[in-house]
Design a protein around this motif. Structure first.
Motif, PDB file in Angstrom:
ATOM      1  N   VAL A  46     -12.836  20.765 -20.020  1.00 50.87           N
ATOM      2  CA  VAL A  46     -12.975  19.830 -21.133  1.00 50.87           C
ATOM      3  C   VAL A  46     -11.785  19.992 -22.073  1.00 50.87           C
ATOM      4  O   VAL A  46     -10.985  20.901 -21.942  1.00 50.87           O
ATOM      5  CB  VAL A  46     -14.298  20.062 -21.891  1.00 50.87           C
ATOM      6  CG1 VAL A  46     -15.498  19.819 -20.988  1.00 50.87           C
ATOM      7  CG2 VAL A  46     -14.342  21.478 -22.459  1.00 50.87           C
ATOM      8  N   GLY A  47     -11.699  19.069 -23.035  1.00 54.21           N
ATOM      9  CA  GLY A  47     -10.638  19.140 -24.027  1.00 54.21           C
ATOM     10  C   GLY A  47      -9.338  18.505 -23.602  1.00 54.21           C
ATOM     11  O   GLY A  47      -8.303  18.735 -24.232  1.00 54.21           O
ATOM     12  N   LYS A  83     -13.039  10.746 -20.147  1.00 55.07           N
ATOM     13  CA  LYS A  83     -11.600  10.849 -19.939  1.00 55.07           C
ATOM     14  C   LYS A  83     -11.052  12.199 -20.385  1.00 55.07           C
ATOM     15  O   LYS A  83      -9.934  12.561 -20.028  1.00 55.07           O
ATOM     16  CB  LYS A  83     -10.883   9.732 -20.703  1.00 55.07           C
ATOM     17  CG  LYS A  83     -11.099   8.349 -20.109  1.00 55.07           C
ATOM     18  CD  LYS A  83     -10.243   7.321 -20.815  1.00 55.07           C
ATOM     19  CE  LYS A  83     -10.408   5.953 -20.164  1.00 55.07           C
ATOM     20  NZ  LYS A  83      -9.556   4.930 -20.807  1.00 55.07           N
ATOM     21  N   ASN A  84     -11.822  12.920 -21.177  1.00 57.51           N
ATOM     22  CA  ASN A  84     -11.369  14.220 -21.658  1.00 57.51           C
ATOM     23  C   ASN A  84     -11.960  15.370 -20.854  1.00 57.51           C
ATOM     24  O   ASN A  84     -11.860  16.528 -21.265  1.00 57.51           O
ATOM     25  CB  ASN A  84     -11.741  14.404 -23.132  1.00 57.51           C
ATOM     26  CG  ASN A  84     -10.996  13.422 -24.025  1.00 57.51           C
ATOM     27  OD1 ASN A  84      -9.969  12.884 -23.627  1.00 57.51           O
ATOM     28  ND2 ASN A  84     -11.506  13.201 -25.216  1.00 57.51           N
ATOM     29  N   LEU A 117      -4.374  18.777 -16.259  1.00 56.39           N
ATOM     30  CA  LEU A 117      -5.319  19.715 -16.857  1.00 56.39           C
ATOM     31  C   LEU A 117      -4.716  20.429 -18.067  1.00 56.39           C
ATOM     32  O   LEU A 117      -5.314  21.364 -18.597  1.00 56.39           O
ATOM     33  CB  LEU A 117      -5.754  20.765 -15.822  1.00 56.39           C
ATOM     34  CG  LEU A 117      -6.470  20.237 -14.581  1.00 56.39           C
ATOM     35  CD1 LEU A 117      -6.843  21.398 -13.664  1.00 56.39           C
ATOM     36  CD2 LEU A 117      -7.716  19.444 -14.955  1.00 56.39           C
ATOM     37  N   ARG A 118      -3.538  20.006 -18.481  1.00 58.71           N
ATOM     38  CA  ARG A 118      -2.858  20.653 -19.601  1.00 58.71           C
ATOM     39  C   ARG A 118      -3.696  20.559 -20.867  1.00 58.71           C
ATOM     40  O   ARG A 118      -4.185  19.473 -21.232  1.00 58.71           O
ATOM     41  CB  ARG A 118      -1.490  20.012 -19.821  1.00 58.71           C
ATOM     42  CG  ARG A 118      -0.697  20.622 -20.968  1.00 58.71           C
ATOM     43  CD  ARG A 118       0.654  19.934 -21.107  1.00 58.71           C
ATOM     44  NE  ARG A 118       1.511  20.298 -19.999  1.00 58.71           N
ATOM     45  CZ  ARG A 118       2.296  21.369 -19.965  1.00 58.71           C
ATOM     46  NH1 ARG A 118       2.298  22.201 -21.005  1.00 58.71           N
ATOM     47  NH2 ARG A 118       3.055  21.615 -18.935  1.00 58.71           N
ATOM     48  N   LEU A 142      -6.777  27.072 -20.001  1.00 58.03           N
ATOM     49  CA  LEU A 142      -5.874  26.996 -18.864  1.00 58.03           C
ATOM     50  C   LEU A 142      -4.412  27.066 -19.295  1.00 58.03           C
ATOM     51  O   LEU A 142      -4.040  26.521 -20.341  1.00 58.03           O
ATOM     52  CB  LEU A 142      -6.086  25.688 -18.081  1.00 58.03           C
ATOM     53  CG  LEU A 142      -7.193  25.671 -17.030  1.00 58.03           C
ATOM     54  CD1 LEU A 142      -8.572  25.706 -17.684  1.00 58.03           C
ATOM     55  CD2 LEU A 142      -7.057  24.435 -16.161  1.00 58.03           C
ATOM     56  N   ALA A 143      -3.622  27.731 -18.475  1.00 60.85           N
ATOM     57  CA  ALA A 143      -2.169  27.701 -18.611  1.00 60.85           C
ATOM     58  C   ALA A 143      -1.644  26.858 -17.456  1.00 60.85           C
ATOM     59  O   ALA A 143      -1.755  27.237 -16.295  1.00 60.85           O
ATOM     60  CB  ALA A 143      -1.589  29.109 -18.556  1.00 60.85           C
ATOM     61  N   VAL A 144      -1.085  25.683 -17.783  1.00 63.53           N
ATOM     62  CA  VAL A 144      -0.617  24.736 -16.773  1.00 63.53           C
ATOM     63  C   VAL A 144       0.901  24.633 -16.857  1.00 63.53           C
ATOM     64  O   VAL A 144       1.459  24.364 -17.923  1.00 63.53           O
ATOM     65  CB  VAL A 144      -1.261  23.345 -16.979  1.00 63.53           C
ATOM     66  CG1 VAL A 144      -0.774  22.361 -15.927  1.00 63.53           C
ATOM     67  CG2 VAL A 144      -2.776  23.464 -16.933  1.00 63.53           C
TER      68      VAL A 144
END
Length: 365
Positions: A46-47, A83-84, A117-118, A142-144
């Motif tokens: 999410v986010g 969408k988020n 997914l950033r 996450l680190a993308v």
């Protein structure tokens, strides 16, 4: 062409026969059960900044389950636009001897139409083993490393892979995996590659240090008799791993990468007496049609007269003769003399194999 032959000769020179060097037992194999285990799970990120899966059905169902766990019930029949949010698969490797409370890294990959997914956060997700049991719980930001952007006219720019991210220490181990280290007086050790001679040499090295402790079961496995006391067992295993053993020479093998044209020949390759003649026949046809005009006031018609010129050239008439037991260096020198290209080299090696002169296994990848 010249560059390829130079690199090929250099690679072969580096693999010319040399005296075998001793290696540590830990570099030749590993103790059975002392290995990592794969974990996988399904989750929701999410986010996201409008780069999620939108109203994908399984994202909606997942969000209903997530919201239900925190006491929020979505109205029946309502499919929110997400969408988020994005549906993802979460994977991780559980190291050997991992204990509850330890942290492991996880990889998060989109499985739907999410563009990136950033900036997302993974909601608490269970990670399952092959036996269907939960072994870890994953959650975090996450680190993308990838980036994906798009314009109103449909143009897109993507750098790396923005739909895969990683969470360092993103999962907490909840269950340990039995390794067999603490049970029984026998522990098995397995070679990475099956070889009876190497297995016998490892057995001899172990028995020289710990008499009658090792016994060969097959071309891969050794049965090791270890003390029951954990301290003594760990000390003995550590000592065995640091023993030096000279492995058996690798089998003669020629590896051909059909996609890139790369050819690798190891130092064990030998040739029986053989002669190679490699040449190319080039046939050239030049067409030079001419237009013939009729004489003035005649009844003739304009016509086309064909004019063809044929020529044939044959090159590379050199013959290379291999003596019995020719080594890799001789093979390379002869093939360089013939001026072979990567595709020609593969054809020559296959022909030598069919003729029974190449004493090696051909592997095409």
């Amino acid at each position: 062409m010249a560059r390829f032959l130079t690199l090929f000769a250099l690679a072969c020179a580096l693999t010319c026969p040399v005296a075998a060097q001793a290696e540590r037992v830990r570099d030749l194999g590993a103790f059975q059960g002392v290995r990592s285990n794969q974990l996988t799970g399904y989750g929701v990120v999410v986010g996201l900044d409008g780069t999620g899966d939108d109203s994908l059905a399984y994202v909606t169902e997942a969000m209903r389950g997530v919201s239900g766990r925190v006491g929020v019930q979505l109205p029946a029949g309502v499919n929110p636009s997400l969408k988020n949010a994005a549906a993802v698969m979460v994977t991780a490797d559980l190291p050997p001897f991992a204990k509850p409370g330890q942290r492991i890294d996880v990889t998060v990959s989109a499985i739907g139409k999410a563009k990136s997914l950033r900036g997302g956060s993974l909601i608490l997700s269970p990670l399952y083993g092959a036996d269907g049991q939960i072994y870890a719980m994953a959650q975090g930001n996450l680190a993308v490393g990838g980036l994906g952007i798009s314009g109103a006219d449909g143009s897109k720019l993507t750098v790396n892979v923005p739909t895969v991210g990683r969470i360092a220490d993103g999962a907490s181990v909840e269950r340990s995996v039995p390794t067999g280290f603490e049970s029984g007086d026998t522990l098995r050790w397995n070679l990475f590659a099956a070889d009876f001679l190497t297995a016998a040499r490892v057995r001899d090295a172990v028995n020289a240090r710990f008499p009658n402790a090792a016994q060969v079961e097959d071309g891969v496995t050794l049965a090791l008799r270890l003390p029951l006391d954990p301290n003594a067992r760990a000390s003995m295993m550590a000592a065995i791993e640091m023993l030096d053993v000279t492995p058996a020479e690798t089998p003669a093998r020629v590896v051909v990468n059909s996609r890139t044209g790369t050819v690798v020949i190891n130092s064990a390759v030998r040739l029986s007496p053989a002669a190679i003649s490699h040449g190319k026949l080039t046939v050239r046809i030049d067409e030079n049609p001419q237009v013939i005009q009729p004489a003035p006031f005649s009844r003739g018609q304009t016509a086309q007269q064909e004019d063809s010129k044929l020529s044939a050239e044959e090159g590379g008439r050199t013959v290379a003769l291999f003596r019995p037991g020719a080594s890799l260096a001789k093979v390379v020198d002869a093939l360089n003399l013939l001026g072979t290209s990567p595709s020609d080299l593969v054809a020559i090696l296959e022909a030598l194999k069919q003729a029974g002169a190449l004493k090696a296994e051909m592997v095409v990848i």
